[in-house]
Motif scaffolding. Structure first.
Motif, PDB file in Angstrom:
ATOM      1  N   VAL A  87       0.840  -1.211   0.000  1.00  0.00           N
ATOM      2  CA  VAL A  87       0.000   0.000   0.000  1.00  0.00           C
ATOM      3  C   VAL A  87       0.865   1.246   0.000  1.00  0.00           C
ATOM      4  N   LEU A  88       1.889   1.272   0.846  1.00  0.00           N
ATOM      5  CA  LEU A  88       2.761   2.447   0.898  1.00  0.00           C
ATOM      6  C   LEU A  88       3.532   2.624  -0.405  1.00  0.00           C
ATOM      7  N   PHE A  89       3.959   1.520  -1.028  1.00  0.00           N
ATOM      8  CA  PHE A  89       4.668   1.615  -2.294  1.00  0.00           C
ATOM      9  C   PHE A  89       3.763   2.166  -3.387  1.00  0.00           C
ATOM     10  N   ILE A  90       2.531   1.668  -3.453  1.00  0.00           N
ATOM     11  CA  ILE A  90       1.603   2.132  -4.486  1.00  0.00           C
ATOM     12  C   ILE A  90       1.256   3.596  -4.273  1.00  0.00           C
ATOM     13  N   ARG A  91       1.054   4.001  -3.030  1.00  0.00           N
ATOM     14  CA  ARG A  91       0.761   5.415  -2.760  1.00  0.00           C
ATOM     15  C   ARG A  91       1.932   6.292  -3.137  1.00  0.00           C
ATOM     16  N   THR A 117       2.228   6.604  -7.069  1.00  0.00           N
ATOM     17  CA  THR A 117       1.272   7.479  -7.730  1.00  0.00           C
ATOM     18  C   THR A 117       1.649   8.934  -7.561  1.00  0.00           C
ATOM     19  N   GLY A 118       2.470   9.256  -6.593  1.00  0.00           N
ATOM     20  CA  GLY A 118       2.987  10.604  -6.460  1.00  0.00           C
ATOM     21  C   GLY A 118       2.114  11.540  -5.653  1.00  0.00           C
ATOM     22  N   GLY A 119       0.904  11.181  -5.301  1.00  0.00           N
ATOM     23  CA  GLY A 119       0.051  12.093  -4.539  1.00  0.00           C
ATOM     24  C   GLY A 119      -0.055  13.442  -5.217  1.00  0.00           C
ATOM     25  N   GLY A 120      -0.378  13.448  -6.493  1.00  0.00           N
ATOM     26  CA  GLY A 120      -0.282  14.623  -7.336  1.00  0.00           C
ATOM     27  C   GLY A 120      -1.233  15.757  -7.043  1.00  0.00           C
TER      28      GLY A 120
END
Length: 57
Positions: A19-23, A26-29
């Motif tokens: 989960v942390l890797f995927i978040r 995605t960059g939290g753009g």
């Protein structure tokens, strides 16, 4: 019982890392997009040419 707790702990750790890797991937753009939409350019892009800024966007 103890064996199942170890297995469950390992699976929980793997799920948390995924989960942390995927978040992170995605960059939290949302913060970056709002700065770009307002027309505010970061200092690193301000010194570069328009063509380079377009490539970065």
């Amino acid at each position: 019982m103890e064996k199942w707790l170890v297995v469950l702990g390992i699976w929980a750790m793997c799920a948390t890392c995924a989960v942390l890797f995927i978040r992170g991937a995605t960059g939290g753009g949302s913060g970056k997009r709002t700065a770009a939409e307002k027309g505010v350019r970061p200092a690193s892009r301000a010194s570069a040419g328009d063509a380079r800024a377009a490539l970065n966007d």
